[in-house]
Structures are given as structure tokens and as C-alpha cells.
Write a protein that holds these residues in place. Structure first.
Motif, PDB file in Angstrom:
ATOM      1  N   VAL A 282       0.816  -1.208   0.000  1.00 42.61           N
ATOM      2  CA  VAL A 282       0.000   0.000   0.000  1.00 42.61           C
ATOM      3  C   VAL A 282       0.857   1.268   0.000  1.00 42.61           C
ATOM      4  O   VAL A 282       0.380   2.352   0.321  1.00 42.61           O
ATOM      5  CB  VAL A 282      -0.981   0.013   1.201  1.00 42.61           C
ATOM      6  N   LYS A 283       2.117   1.157  -0.401  1.00 39.60           N
ATOM      7  CA  LYS A 283       2.985   2.331  -0.505  1.00 39.60           C
ATOM      8  C   LYS A 283       2.401   3.317  -1.510  1.00 39.60           C
ATOM      9  O   LYS A 283       2.060   2.943  -2.630  1.00 39.60           O
ATOM     10  CB  LYS A 283       4.373   1.916  -0.970  1.00 39.60           C
ATOM     11  N   PRO A 284       2.275   4.607  -1.152  1.00 36.63           N
ATOM     12  CA  PRO A 284       1.788   5.592  -2.125  1.00 36.63           C
ATOM     13  C   PRO A 284       2.798   5.799  -3.239  1.00 36.63           C
ATOM     14  O   PRO A 284       3.916   6.252  -3.003  1.00 36.63           O
ATOM     15  CB  PRO A 284       1.595   6.857  -1.283  1.00 36.63           C
ATOM     16  N   GLY A 285       2.405   5.463  -4.477  1.00 33.33           N
ATOM     17  CA  GLY A 285       3.334   5.509  -5.593  1.00 33.33           C
ATOM     18  C   GLY A 285       3.118   6.662  -6.546  1.00 33.33           C
ATOM     19  O   GLY A 285       3.976   6.931  -7.396  1.00 33.33           O
ATOM     20  N   LEU A 286       1.985   7.368  -6.440  1.00 28.74           N
ATOM     21  CA  LEU A 286       1.694   8.508  -7.302  1.00 28.74           C
ATOM     22  C   LEU A 286       0.957   9.552  -6.491  1.00 28.74           C
ATOM     23  O   LEU A 286      -0.045   9.236  -5.835  1.00 28.74           O
ATOM     24  CB  LEU A 286       0.852   8.084  -8.503  1.00 28.74           C
ATOM     25  N   ALA A 353      16.068   6.421  -1.044  1.00 30.00           N
ATOM     26  CA  ALA A 353      14.753   6.833  -1.531  1.00 30.00           C
ATOM     27  C   ALA A 353      14.888   7.715  -2.763  1.00 30.00           C
ATOM     28  O   ALA A 353      15.907   8.388  -2.968  1.00 30.00           O
ATOM     29  CB  ALA A 353      13.995   7.558  -0.433  1.00 30.00           C
ATOM     30  N   ALA A 354      13.841   7.716  -3.580  1.00 31.17           N
ATOM     31  CA  ALA A 354      13.784   8.556  -4.772  1.00 31.17           C
ATOM     32  C   ALA A 354      12.437   9.271  -4.825  1.00 31.17           C
ATOM     33  O   ALA A 354      11.406   8.690  -4.474  1.00 31.17           O
ATOM     34  CB  ALA A 354      13.985   7.722  -6.038  1.00 31.17           C
ATOM     35  N   VAL A 355      12.459  10.528  -5.269  1.00 29.33           N
ATOM     36  CA  VAL A 355      11.244  11.302  -5.507  1.00 29.33           C
ATOM     37  C   VAL A 355      11.343  11.855  -6.922  1.00 29.33           C
ATOM     38  O   VAL A 355      12.308  12.563  -7.250  1.00 29.33           O
ATOM     39  CB  VAL A 355      11.072  12.443  -4.492  1.00 29.33           C
ATOM     40  N   VAL A 380      10.166   4.770  -3.726  1.00 23.25           N
ATOM     41  CA  VAL A 380      10.055   5.835  -4.718  1.00 23.25           C
ATOM     42  C   VAL A 380       8.603   6.230  -4.860  1.00 23.25           C
ATOM     43  O   VAL A 380       7.704   5.388  -4.759  1.00 23.25           O
ATOM     44  CB  VAL A 380      10.612   5.391  -6.090  1.00 23.25           C
ATOM     45  N   THR A 381       8.369   7.519  -5.063  1.00 20.35           N
ATOM     46  CA  THR A 381       7.039   7.996  -5.406  1.00 20.35           C
ATOM     47  C   THR A 381       7.166   9.026  -6.509  1.00 20.35           C
ATOM     48  O   THR A 381       8.205   9.683  -6.657  1.00 20.35           O
ATOM     49  CB  THR A 381       6.299   8.572  -4.184  1.00 20.35           C
ATOM     50  N   VAL A 382       6.112   9.147  -7.308  1.00 22.17           N
ATOM     51  CA  VAL A 382       6.066  10.095  -8.425  1.00 22.17           C
ATOM     52  C   VAL A 382       5.085  11.194  -8.063  1.00 22.17           C
ATOM     53  O   VAL A 382       3.926  10.908  -7.720  1.00 22.17           O
ATOM     54  CB  VAL A 382       5.629   9.395  -9.723  1.00 22.17           C
ATOM     55  N   VAL A 383       5.525  12.432  -8.129  1.00 29.69           N
ATOM     56  CA  VAL A 383       4.676  13.584  -7.836  1.00 29.69           C
ATOM     57  C   VAL A 383       4.285  14.235  -9.154  1.00 29.69           C
ATOM     58  O   VAL A 383       5.152  14.759  -9.876  1.00 29.69           O
ATOM     59  CB  VAL A 383       5.398  14.599  -6.928  1.00 29.69           C
TER      60      VAL A 383
END
Length: 547
Positions: A282-286, A353-355, A380-383
Motif C-alpha cells: 500500500v505504498k503511495p506511488g503517485l 529513496a527517490a522522488v 520511490v514515489t512520483v509527484v
């Protein structure tokens, strides 16, 4: 000769110990047949409730050994694994309580009504276990979603023996936990083969194809889960396959929410996306984040907090390599910027970590940026920077009405996001209270609801509470069915209803007799009956318990 199974230390990549051997087709057949033979004894509700409680007690008694073994194989850390063991024991006891209470049997009795049109015969319905269940253990939860986890606990609660296919990332932990569950079975008068364990990729395929297997539960990748799902459907007699595959878990932040608490949201997002080195389903990916100063502040807080988490060890080298390759592939897309990039590969065991950021308009139509709408396992998440979310619901309605994406970028992106386990919405105080003039809170909630099985407001999706109202599932590819794998209703996956018509009382199971000798909750002539706490265990209620 069967291939050996090794326990590997993810921190070093070195083998720890040989655990056993991959199961041959004959070994899988023997395991399924032995489990199938345990169905009769497991029909005793008293014994299976006692089994679940005894399994919880044995896990807790061996907590130090279980946690140490799991940490050596997963690098998840003793604090995290200690909490996971507590959760696993709680799940086992919760399902024991469910068995005692008996409502999951969904007993319904309708007496004859000859004056109705058409006339109604005597009908009595309840749910019975499907049979032997295959459980495919998860990589990222060596306890709660593996051998002693929710799939196993709910299947045993339903009265179904279990054959677990161990995950190759924690075979020693799997063996240790399987031994505890088998001991719990014998301690409570059940066959040890109520629970069996097999290892190996081919064993997983042989298992889902076995003619005596009744259903399967899976937690893992889209690729692996889909292969097993297709195999289950291609059988001469298809079986249910309840798979949890992949999830993007989108987050929407309104401009007003960012203005009110940019730093709080950014820091919370960093904690959620890096928790467990980003290896949560359930990691927020977007994240859909408005343009403007408030969004800039939030992004800065996210980047700073994620960067401060430091390097982490992933579950195995294959996953680490896939994470680094996935981030590289995404950053090569036009318009994608790595505001926080993973550090160099270093000693080959850790990741940072990556953003990533991208203009939201890159996601509103099919193209190479669709890769950003797929899960990337790891921290990693994409903003996606976009216009404010005021009219997201209107945009989604417009897309449904005329086939166009609509003017609002948030609505256009939401219309393209695949099914997820969760979707998260961050609102300002007025939006949350429903007092903002635009009614954003309700409209955005409605826009997110079709996307996921659990909607989180002003919180974070990591951390799945074990509770009767919980739902851990979602539209495909999050899961292959509408069922949940967490919470009391997870037991429904392993049951099927059967109705008896005009059956003499002498032939009926005791659960369906008018006098209700087992004291079970039920509906009679469409009216609920709750005979107090009932009689724990039903048949064979004298079996021992471990409370």
C-alpha cells in the motif's frame, strides 16, 4: 534430484543455510493428498478454534527465534518483525473468536409457506468449507502474509486444510512457522497435515493445478500472480484464485490542504513511501499535487524527509536491481525530474529513496509515461504537478459523458489510474467538514471511490488494521477478486453456500436444526436470532482451548 533450497542473507547476499529441497511433483501430490485427508477432523469447530489459539501461543512463545530468523532472511529489522508477529498472533485469535461465534456460517432457515405464490418449501442454508487451500506466501511480510498469516488463518477458520508455497526469500522462517502450526494441530487433536509446506517455483504451478485443490490465495507481483490465476482458470475444473498483485495507491492533495499543512503532509508522505524500504503493497506511488507555492513547500518537505531516511536493504538482490532499473527507466522519460535520486549502488546491498516529478499533462493520454502509472516496488514515489483539484469529479463525469478527459488534470489522471488497494485524499479543514462552497471533499471522495478498496482521508495507507470492517483488496490489478485478505470477512473466500430443501431433521446437520443445539446466530423466516454467546466449538466442543 530436487534442487536445494537455501536461506540467503539479503544484507550480504551470502547463503546462510540449506533449508531443504524444492518439492517434486510427487511431493506436491503427497502434500495435497495428506491435507485433503485432514478435512474430516477439521470439521470440528471446537478443535479448529483451539488450533488457531494454540498457534498464536506457540508463535509468541518462540518470538525471539522467529523474529531472529525472519530478520536474518529479510533485513526488515527486529522492531518491525516483532510488531508483525504480534499482528499475526492477533489475527489467529480473531479468527478463533469468529469460529466460536459462528455467524460466518450465515445460517438461514425458511419454513414452508404453502400460501405463497409460488409456494415455498422448507429451505435451510449455511456455508461449508471448500476443501484444501493453497497459500502463496508474500515476500514482504514473512509472518502476517505468509505461513501463519491471514490467508492461512482464515482458511483454517473456514475448516479448510492448507498447503503453503513458501516464498524463496524466507524459507527458514517458513519452515519454523510451519513446524509451529503443525505442532499446534497435534496439540489440539488434529492431524499435523492440516498444514503442509512446499518450496519451489514449479511446485507453485503443480500446486495450483492439483485436482484436489479447491482454491488459492496469493500475495505478490502482477506477473507471478497472473500466471497462477491463468493456470487456475485453465484447469479442467477451474478454481477460485484470490490474488493480490500490484497497486499504485494514488494520493490527491488539494491546494487548500497544501496551504494549511504543506510540511506535515510532505513529511507524512515521506514516512509512508519509505516505510519498510518502500516494500509495502500500500505504498503511495503517485501523488497528484497542485502547482504553486504551497505545493512547492510540500514537495520540499517530502524531499528533505525522504532524503533523511538513509539507505535501506531490500528483501533480495533481484528486487534491489529491479528497483534501481525502474527508477532509471522512469527518469529517462521526457519531463520527468528526479528531485531526489537514489545514491550510487555503493556496496550493492542498499538503496536510497527517490522522488520523481512530472507535469500531470504527461499522464492524461496513452504513451510512454504510462510507466508512471505502474507500481515500482521500493522507496520511490512520483509527484505529478497539476492544476488544483476543485473540479476533479466534474472532469471524470465529463470523460464518462463524451469520451474526453475533461478540463481538469486531476480528473483526467484519475480516469487513467488502474485499480489499487488504496487511494488517499488530503483535504483542508473546511473541505473535510463539507463547509467549503465547492464541496470538494465529497466530490473528490466520489471520484476516488471507483479506484480502490480502501479510501484514506487525511492519513496514510501504510498500516492495514486487522478489523471486521477492513477491506484489503481492490479493482484489478490490485486483486483478482472482490474479496478482502484482511479482516473477518476474509473467511468468506474459502466457503460456499449449500441449501437443503424439504430435508428430514434426522438427516440435517446440527447447524440447521430448529432447536439450534449449537447456539448459533442465524436468520429464521427472515428474522435474526441471536441466542446469546452461543456454544463455542459446536461439534466436539469439549476439545481443548488455549485462551
Amino acid at each position: 534430484m530436487a534442487a536445494p533450497v537455501w536461506s540467503v542473507d539479503p544484507r550480504t547476499g551470502k547463503r546462510r543455510e540449506r533449508v531443504g529441497a524444492e518439492a517434486t511433483a510427487d511431493a506436491v501430490d503427497a502434500a495435497v493428498r495428506a491435507a485433503h485427508a485432514a478435512r474430516g477432523p477439521l470439521a470440528d469447530r471446537g478443535r479448529r478454534a483451539a488450533l488457531l489459539r494454540r498457534a498464536a501461543a506457540l508463535l509468541e512463545a518462540d518470538a525471539d527465534g522467529v523474529v531472529a530468523t525472519a530478520d536474518a532472511e529479510t533485513a526488515l529489522g527486529a522492531p518491525r518483525l516483532t510488531g508483525e508477529l504480534a499482528r499475526t498472533a492477533y489475527q489467529l485469535r480473531s479468527f478463533a473468536d469468529l469460529v466460536d461465534e459462528g455467524a460466518f456460517l450465515d445460517i438461514r432457515i425458511d419454513h414452508p409457506a404453502p400460501d405463497l405464490t409460488p409456494p415455498r418449501p422448507d429451505l435451510r442454508r449455511y456455508k461449508i468449507p471448500l476443501g484444501v487451500i493453497a497459500v502463496y506466501a508474500a515476500s514482504n511480510f514473512p509472518l502476517a502474509f505468509s505461513v501463519p498469516g491471514g490467508d492461512t488463518a482464515s482458511a483454517l477458520a473456514a475448516g479448510c486444510p492448507v498447503v503453503v508455497k513458501a516464498h524463496p526469500d524466507h524459507p527458514a522462517t517458513s519452515e519454523r512457522c510451519a513446524a509451529l502450526l503443525r505442532r499446534a494441530a497435534t496439540d489440539t487433536g488434529l492431524p499435523a497435515d492440516t498444514v503442509r509446506l512446499v518450496h519451489g517455483f514449479q511446485a507453485g504451478l503443480d500446486l495450483v493445478r492439483h485436482p484436489l485443490l479447491a482454491a488459492a490465495g496469493f500475495t505478490g507481483s502482477v506477473r507471478g500472480g497472473r500466471a497462477l490465476y491463468d493456470a487456475a482458470a485453465a484447469r479442467p475444473r477451474p478454481i477460485p484464485f484470490h490474488g493480490e498483485l500490484g497497486s499504485l495507491n494514488p494520493v490527491v492533495v488539494t491546494g487548500a490542504a497544501a496551504a494549511e499543512r504543506a510540511e506535515e503532509i510532505g513529511t507524512g508522505l515521506a514516512g509512508s513511501m519509505t516505510l519498510g524500504t518502500g516494500q509495502f503493497c500500500v505504498k503511495p506511488g503517485l501523488v497528484l499535487l497542485p502547482e504553486g507555492p504551497a505545493g512547492d513547500r510540500l514537495l520540499a518537505a517530502l524531499t528533505a524527509a525522504a532524503g533523511a531516511t538513509g539507505p535501506g536493504v531490500m528483501l533480495d538482490r533481484r528486487m534491489r536491481d529491479a528497483f534501481l532499473a525502474g527508477v532509471r527507466e522512469r527518469t529517462q522519460l521526457p519531463g520527468v525530474q528526479a528531485v531526489l535520486a537514489p545514491a550510487s549502488e555503493g556496496d550493492g546491498s542498499t538503496v536510497d529513496a527517490a522522488v520523481l516529478t512530472v507535469p500531470a499533462d504527461r499522464l492524461t493520454a496513452e504513451g510512454p509515461h504510462d510507466l508512471l502509472l505502474e507500481e515500482c516496488f521500493g522507496p520511490v514515489t512520483v509527484v505529478a504537478r497539476c492544476a488544483d483539484a476543485a473540479d476533479a469529479a466534474d472532469a471524470a463525469d465529463a470523460a464518462d459523458a463524451d469520451g474526453e478527459d475533461g478540463a481538469d488534470q486531476v480528473g483526467a489522471v484519475l480516469a487513467r489510474i488502474p485499480g489499487s488497494l488504496t487511494a488517499t485524499l488530503h483535504l483542508a479543514d473546511a473541505e473535510r467538514a463539507g463547509t467549503d462552497p465547492e464541496g470538494r471533499g465529497a466530490r473528490l471522495l466520489a471520484a476516488l471511490t471507483p479506484l480502490a478498496g480502501r479510501i484514506v482521508v487525511n492519513g496514510w495507507p501504510t498500516g492495514v488494521a486487522v478489523a471486521p470492517a477492513q477491506h484489503h483488496g481492490g479493482p484489478y490489478p490490485a486483486t483478482t477478486s472482490t474479496a478482502t485478505s484482511v479482516g473477518a470477512t476474509a473467511v468468506e473466500r474459502w466457503l460456499r453456500p449449500v441449501a437443503y430443501q424439504d430435508t428430514p431433521p434426522a438427516l440435517l446437520p446440527p447447524e440447521l436444526l430448529d432447536e439450534n443445539p449449537l447456539g448459533l446466530p442465524r436468520r429464521v423466516d427472515d428474522r435474526p436470532e441471536h441466542p446469546g454467546a452461543g456454544r463455542p466449538g459446536g461439534r466436539g466442543a469439549g476439545a481443548g482451548t488455549d485462551r
